[in-house]
Motif scaffolding. Structure first.
Motif, mmCIF file in Angstrom:
data_model
loop_
_atom_site.group_PDB
_atom_site.id
_atom_site.type_symbol
_atom_site.label_atom_id
_atom_site.label_comp_id
_atom_site.label_asym_id
_atom_site.label_seq_id
_atom_site.Cartn_x
_atom_site.Cartn_y
_atom_site.Cartn_z
ATOM 1 N N PRO A 11 21.742 24.446 -25.370
ATOM 2 C CA PRO A 11 21.613 25.397 -26.526
ATOM 3 C C PRO A 11 20.334 25.366 -27.173
ATOM 4 C CG PRO A 11 22.998 23.792 -27.020
ATOM 5 C CD PRO A 11 22.558 23.493 -25.648
ATOM 6 N N TYR A 57 20.399 30.411 -24.542
ATOM 7 C CA TYR A 57 20.923 29.071 -23.723
ATOM 8 C C TYR A 57 20.033 29.083 -22.566
ATOM 9 C CZ TYR A 57 25.343 28.530 -25.822
ATOM 10 O OH TYR A 57 26.537 28.567 -26.770
ATOM 11 N N GLU A 116 27.385 22.196 -21.663
ATOM 12 C CA GLU A 116 26.083 22.016 -22.195
ATOM 13 C C GLU A 116 25.714 20.445 -22.307
ATOM 14 O OE1 GLU A 116 26.689 23.283 -26.443
ATOM 15 O OE2 GLU A 116 27.173 25.345 -25.853
#
Length: 636
Positions: free
Chosen positions: A136, A150, A197
């Motif tokens: 991110p 992203y 992530e």
């Protein structure tokens, strides 16, 4: 009338809703309970500077005890995907800190490999529960200055230098801080993964050694010491020791499983960009539609006036398109080649149209990796029956008699040329040992789709088309060709072709920019509803500009319209290739000769296919137009 409006409204609603439908209708979510095993898979290494993908294990990364290949479809193989298992294994809902994966000592070969990949800005791609690993970052889009977007994958490493020195050093990201986002079902208490992530770090690990490798001191979960960006980075060089570690934390999210791809697909080009593209394309289409309407008004007036003439002498005083009625349907030169191009154009048009329909309905979502390319190849093969049928019908209209010969040319001429270019590009990737090179098994599968499915269907379609009754011309053709008057420079073939391709290209170049960005800057393209609308407008624009220029040509007593109608709209492919060259120099950072050859090679294939398809649209529009107006003229 109300029923038609309702159907039209539902049709457009389908487009707009489909812009946010990303899952195959039959795909079901995976429910995880606390403590369930989560296996991370590794995918290819990618770079926007080289576009030469490599396998994850081509670099000195930690290996599991046994490496297993995941089953990949044909589209994934063509894209260079090589999905394997990895030593990164999590437990659902159980955070981990400073978990040691392995220890590797570099040698001269592996250090050079890492440095090369860091120079070329390669990224590592991983997958968890079919979600790609992302970073991110704060980005910019048209809605707001700072928004969360992203970036897919993380860089292998980075270049820099120590304070007080000017010598560049290479550092590897050897510590990964994973964040697994999940949505909890209130009824079943099960969790569904909605985000994956990572934050990569480079750290030179230190550890205590008491006869064996025991405990890290630079990263210790007992002492709650976490890795930060202020650590001494891990340098890449010969004889350097690298210790790979990772953290993982779990974060509950309000995002539901059905919407988990929404945040992944955020880019700088939102719906407003696509709406602007559609409005701009509609303006061009409406402008041409006005010209066609005015032109048809004149044509109708000419036909009415011509049919009221009572004597041959009066008819001979007429000028313009009516004078060439005895030559307008004279077969063109190289009519066999025209049949081949039109037949193959129908094949490409059918493939594109059906693919877009499936994509709009949600069958070709980004979660279905390689599905788009696989569907296009299968549809191209099965559309061979329409290619054979079309080329054979046209060949018979030109008084051809050997349908097997035209079927052979249709099956091999254009596909053979494109396949030859593809083989050259594949050989270049083989030379670079890239995972993008097609393995032998997949190459045989491609050949089977061509020879085993497409070619037989082309022959079947040619046989069916040749058995159909011949398409009779509305008027008889004179035995002696009429002399064509000398044309002004702005009525020549070259000028007509250049002008004819400009407007169709203008109707789609904004959407083309988004597509090129998705392909060559490795982003997801998902707005198939908008693309479908732009494609329909492109078809209309190709037909309109060809009909208008064909009418002007016939008014100048030039009846050689067959090839010109094809080249007029097909020339939009020339502008496509020129724009691709501009995009290469303006937006890409490709410096390696092989990567440049791959870019222009693939864009040449795409441009040539686009030429064949748009040329066919213009040809059929002009064919229908000429048959319509000349069938309305009464000739004794």
């Amino acid at each position: 009338m109300e029923g038609r409006l309702l159907i039209l409204a539902l049709f457009f609603l389908l487009f707009f809703v489909s812009c946010h439908c990303f899952y195959l209708p039959s795909v079901a979510p995976h429910d995880f309970q606390k403590g369930d095993s989560l296996t991370v898979k590794v995918n290819k290494l990618t770079s926007v500077k080289t576009h030469l993908p490599y396998s994850y294990y081509s670099l000195p990364y930690c290996h599991p005890d046994h490496i297993f290949d995941s089953t990949e479809n044909l589209g994934q193989v063509l894209l260079g995907d090589r999905i394997h298992n990895s030593p990164y294994v999590f437990k659902m809902g159980e955070p981990q800190m400073c978990n040691i994966v392995c220890r590797i000592v570099l040698d001269n070969k592996t250090s050079k490999a890492l440095k090369s990949k860091i120079d070329d800005e390669y990224k590592v791609n991983m997958i968890l529960d079919n979600l790609p690993l992302v970073i991110p970052i704060l980005g910019w889009n048209f809605d707001q200055d700072n928004s969360l977007v992203y970036e897919h994958g993380f860089h292998v490493g980075l270049k820099g230098h120590y304070a007080g020195t000017q010598d560049d050093k290479y550092f590897i990201h050897n510590h990964l801080a994973f964040t697994v986002k999940y949505h909890k079902d209130e009824q079943s208490d099960a969790a569904r993964i909605v985000g994956f992530e990572v934050e990569p770090f480079s750290i030179k690990h230190e550890y205590e050694y008491d006869g064996q490798w025991t405990r890290l001191t630079s990263c210790d979960h007992h002492a709650k010491r976490v890795v930060t960006s202020n650590e001494v980075p891990q340098e890449v060089d010969d004889k350097k020791e690298i210790i790979y570690t990772y953290d993982v934390k779990f974060q509950e999210s309000v995002i539901k499983w059905a919407s988990r791809w929404d945040t992944y697909l955020l880019t700088a080009y939102n719906d407003q960009t696509h709406w602007f593209s559609i409005v701009y394309s509609l303006m061009i289409a409406l402008f041409l539609l006005g010209m066609v309407a005015i032109m048809l008004r004149f044509v109708y007036h000419d036909i009415s006036k011509y049919n009221l003439l009572e004597t041959q002498e009066e008819a001979q005083e007429e000028t313009g398109w009516k004078l060439v009625h005895g030559d307008v349907f004279r077969p063109p030169t190289n009519s066999d080649l025209l049949c081949v191009y039109v037949g193959t154009g129908v094949q490409f048009l059918g493939m594109t149209l059906v693919t877009l329909i499936f994509a709009v309905l949600g069958f070709l979502s980004p979660s279905n990796r390689g599905g788009l390319i696989t569907a296009m190849l299968l549809l191209w093969a099965f559309m061979g029956i329409f290619a054979g049928y079309t080329s054979s019908c046209l060949y018979k209209m030109f008084k051809g008699t050997e349908w097997k010969r035209i079927a052979l040319k249709t099956a091999f001429t254009i596909p053979g040329g494109l396949f030859a270019i593809f083989l050259v590009l594949n050989t270049l990737m083989w030379g670079k040992k890239s995972s993008g090179a097609i393995p032998i098994g997949s190459m045989f599968l491609l050949v089977f789709l061509w020879f085993g499915i497409s070619v037989p269907l082309v022959y079947l379609g040619s046989y069916m088309g040749f058995k159909k009754p011949i398409i009779e011309d509305p008027l008889k053709t004179n035995e002696i060709p009429r002399e064509i008057p000398e044309q002004a420079w702005y009525r020549t073939l070259a000028f007509s072709i250049l002008i004819g391709g400009l407007l169709p290209f203008g109707a789609m170049f904004i959407e083309l920019f988004c597509i090129l960005t998705a392909i060559w800057l490795q982003q997801f393209y998902y707005t198939f509803g908008f693309l479908f609308i732009v494609f329909v407008i492109l078809i209309i624009t190709c037909a309109e500009i060809t009909v208008v220029l064909c009418y002007f040509q016939l008014c100048c007593e030039d009846y050689l319209w067959w090839w010109r109608s094809y080249l007029t709209s097909g020339s939009s492919a020339l502008y496509l290739f020129m724009y691709a060259a501009f995009y290469f120099y303006a937006y890409l950072e490709i410096t390696k000769p092989v990567s440049g050859m791959l870019y222009f090679g693939y864009m040449l294939i795409a441009s040539y296919a686009f030429f064949v398809m748009t040329g066919t649209i213009g040809f059929y529009a002009c064919l229908l137009f000429t048959r319509l107006i000349y069938s309305s003229v009464k000739i004794d």
